[in-house]
Design an enzyme around this catalytic site. Structure first.
Site, mmCIF file in Angstrom:
data_model
loop_
_atom_site.group_PDB
_atom_site.id
_atom_site.type_symbol
_atom_site.label_atom_id
_atom_site.label_comp_id
_atom_site.label_asym_id
_atom_site.label_seq_id
_atom_site.Cartn_x
_atom_site.Cartn_y
_atom_site.Cartn_z
ATOM 1 N N LYS A 11 0.427 -1.370 0.555
ATOM 2 C CA LYS A 11 0.123 -0.038 -0.042
ATOM 3 C C LYS A 11 0.960 1.098 0.036
ATOM 4 O O LYS A 11 1.510 1.407 0.610
ATOM 5 C CB LYS A 11 -0.922 0.040 1.181
ATOM 6 C CG LYS A 11 -0.600 -0.143 2.821
ATOM 7 C CD LYS A 11 -0.065 1.587 3.243
ATOM 8 C CE LYS A 11 0.960 1.824 4.480
ATOM 9 N NZ LYS A 11 1.722 2.845 4.765
ATOM 10 N N ASP A 140 -2.552 -1.222 10.240
ATOM 11 C CA ASP A 140 -2.545 -1.972 9.000
ATOM 12 C C ASP A 140 -3.649 -3.021 7.769
ATOM 13 O O ASP A 140 -3.626 -3.122 7.163
ATOM 14 C CB ASP A 140 -0.873 -1.269 7.775
ATOM 15 C CG ASP A 140 -0.760 -0.043 8.429
ATOM 16 O OD1 ASP A 140 -1.158 0.527 8.053
ATOM 17 O OD2 ASP A 140 0.604 -0.035 7.376
HETATM 18 P P1 ATP Z 1 4.343 -0.395 7.524
HETATM 19 O O1 ATP Z 1 4.218 0.280 6.792
HETATM 20 O O2 ATP Z 1 2.838 -1.581 8.264
HETATM 21 O O3 ATP Z 1 4.565 -0.097 9.165
HETATM 22 P P2 ATP Z 1 6.694 -1.658 7.182
HETATM 23 O O4 ATP Z 1 6.593 -1.838 5.265
HETATM 24 O O5 ATP Z 1 6.992 -0.292 7.746
HETATM 25 O O6 ATP Z 1 5.123 -2.062 7.140
HETATM 26 P P3 ATP Z 1 7.740 -4.698 7.293
HETATM 27 O O7 ATP Z 1 7.289 -5.094 5.613
HETATM 28 O O8 ATP Z 1 6.142 -5.191 7.426
HETATM 29 O O9 ATP Z 1 7.631 -2.688 7.849
HETATM 30 O O10 ATP Z 1 8.364 -4.896 8.340
HETATM 31 C C1 ATP Z 1 8.598 -4.237 9.918
HETATM 32 C C2 ATP Z 1 9.715 -5.373 10.174
HETATM 33 O O11 ATP Z 1 8.786 -6.623 10.445
HETATM 34 C C3 ATP Z 1 10.738 -5.805 9.583
HETATM 35 O O12 ATP Z 1 11.971 -5.376 9.826
HETATM 36 C C4 ATP Z 1 10.337 -7.587 9.765
HETATM 37 O O13 ATP Z 1 11.557 -7.827 10.590
HETATM 38 C C5 ATP Z 1 9.155 -7.743 10.465
HETATM 39 N N1 ATP Z 1 8.630 -8.704 9.573
HETATM 40 C C6 ATP Z 1 7.510 -9.907 10.983
HETATM 41 N N2 ATP Z 1 7.023 -10.593 9.736
HETATM 42 C C7 ATP Z 1 7.194 -9.797 8.514
HETATM 43 C C8 ATP Z 1 6.639 -9.931 7.389
HETATM 44 N N3 ATP Z 1 5.774 -11.530 6.482
HETATM 45 N N4 ATP Z 1 7.446 -9.521 6.016
HETATM 46 C C9 ATP Z 1 7.874 -8.355 6.123
HETATM 47 N N5 ATP Z 1 8.576 -8.334 7.973
HETATM 48 C C10 ATP Z 1 7.529 -8.468 8.715
#
Ligand code: ATP
Length: 301
Positions: A11, A140
């Site tokens: 997203k 999210d």
């Molecule tokens: P958001 O936009 O919802 O805040 P994000 O893009 O900032 O998400 P994610 O990609 O979800 O962040 O990753 C945050 C942390 O979560 C990563 O550093 C990782 O170690 C952990 N994590 C746990 N499960 C997952 C997964 N399925 N995919 C990616 N990261 C994951």
């Protein structure tokens, strides 16, 4: 049916405002989220009960235990599923969405896991329980269950769907470093928010499919935090604007920037521009994609 494969879309946030804080420290948001075609692939398979819940991911740094969003979502689902929940489940995640990027990679994988389990075990969990599991897994995740375009309020659990706006050409640009979402929110001073969007006007612009109006109304209160911590982001945002985008902003807590274009040719010309090419050469991730009108969707197993 005992297995299903889903594409789990990332997203972006057309806009993101913080409108308050709960006593437990969670920020109350008003954000317009948009699903995009950059997707992970999530395979979910029912296995004999003795095998329990197992997870595999093709990116070595991502934990495959209870720290993984898919593990947490599946464990909650199985515990609420009654007798149907006494089964083994194997989840395999093929990552295409960069992690810690502000693109909800972990949240969309969890949402896809829930959609898959709900299809593999129809009726095992009510729609209300599914919504509760989603918000307990991550702010999210409720949006990611449905995707498309939506105004998300509360801590992300109050969703108002907005008219679908599919196929807007986008570029996603992520620097070779991550940001911590909790740290970005901690750095916010609620009394002195900058770059606030006009959320109602953003919703109207989406309904009118008007990128110019969207650009005027959009904003992200987490932008000053990200820009001050990583000045390279400011220059990159200017490069996206100079490359002909109609809207260019920070997604979520960043550090990914997105740019929307009036047509695919304008997007492709921007992607090939020397400034963006130089950033790619310096290790920045550049992904052409487009807006989507849906959430997790079945792909060939
Ligand atoms: P958001 O936009 O919802 O805040 P994000 O893009 O900032 O998400 P994610 O990609 O979800 O962040 O990753 C945050 C942390 O979560 C990563 O550093 C990782 O170690 C952990 N994590 C746990 N499960 C997952 C997964 N399925 N995919 C990616 N990261 C994951």
């Amino acid at each position: 049916m005992d297995r299903i494969a889903l594409a789990a879309p990332a997203k972006i946030n057309w806009s993101l405002d913080v409108v308050g804080k709960r006593p437990d420290g969670y920020h109350l948001l008003a954000t317009v989220m948009q699903a995009v075609s950059l997707s992970d692939r999530v395979d979910v398979e029912l296995r004999p009960a003795a095998e329990g819940l197992s997870l595999a991911c093709d990116v070595p740094g991502i934990p495959c235990d209870a720290r993984n969003t898919c593990h947490r979502a599946a464990a909650r689902f199985l515990s609420l599923a009654g007798p149907a929940g006494r089964t083994g489940v194997r989840v395999r995640i093929a990552k295409r969405i960069p992690e810690a990027a502000g693109l909800a990679g972990g949240s969309t994988d969890a949402a896809a896991t829930l959609v898959a389990l709900a299809r593999l075990m129809p009726g095992a969990v009510s729609a209300a329980d599914l919504a509760e599991i989603a918000v307990a897994t991550g702010a999210d995740v409720p949006f990611c269950l449905f995707g498309g375009t939506a105004l998300c309020e509360g801590i992300g659990e109050i969703l108002t769907p907005l008219p679908a706006w599919e196929g807007i050409p986008l570029l996603l640009l992520k620097p070779p470093f991550g940001v911590s979402t909790p740290a970005a929110f901690r750095a916010l001073s609620l009394d002195a928010l900058e770059d606030r969007p006009d959320t109602a006007a953003v919703c109207r612009a989406v309904a009118a499919r008007d990128l110019a109006a969207l650009d005027r109304a959009a904003g992200n209160v987490l932008w000053p935090v990200a820009r001050d911590e990583h000045p390279a982001l400011g220059a990159a945002l200017e490069a996206l604007r100079a490359a002909g985008s109609a809207v260019a902003r920070l997604s979520g807590s960043g550090p990914t920037l997105f740019a929307a274009f009036a047509d695919p040719d304008a997007r492709d010309r921007a992607a090939a521009s020397s400034v963006l090419d130089a950033l790619r050469g310096a290790g920045w991730f550049l992904a052409p994609c487009a807006t989507l009108a849906h959430g997790p969707q079945e792909v060939d197993a």
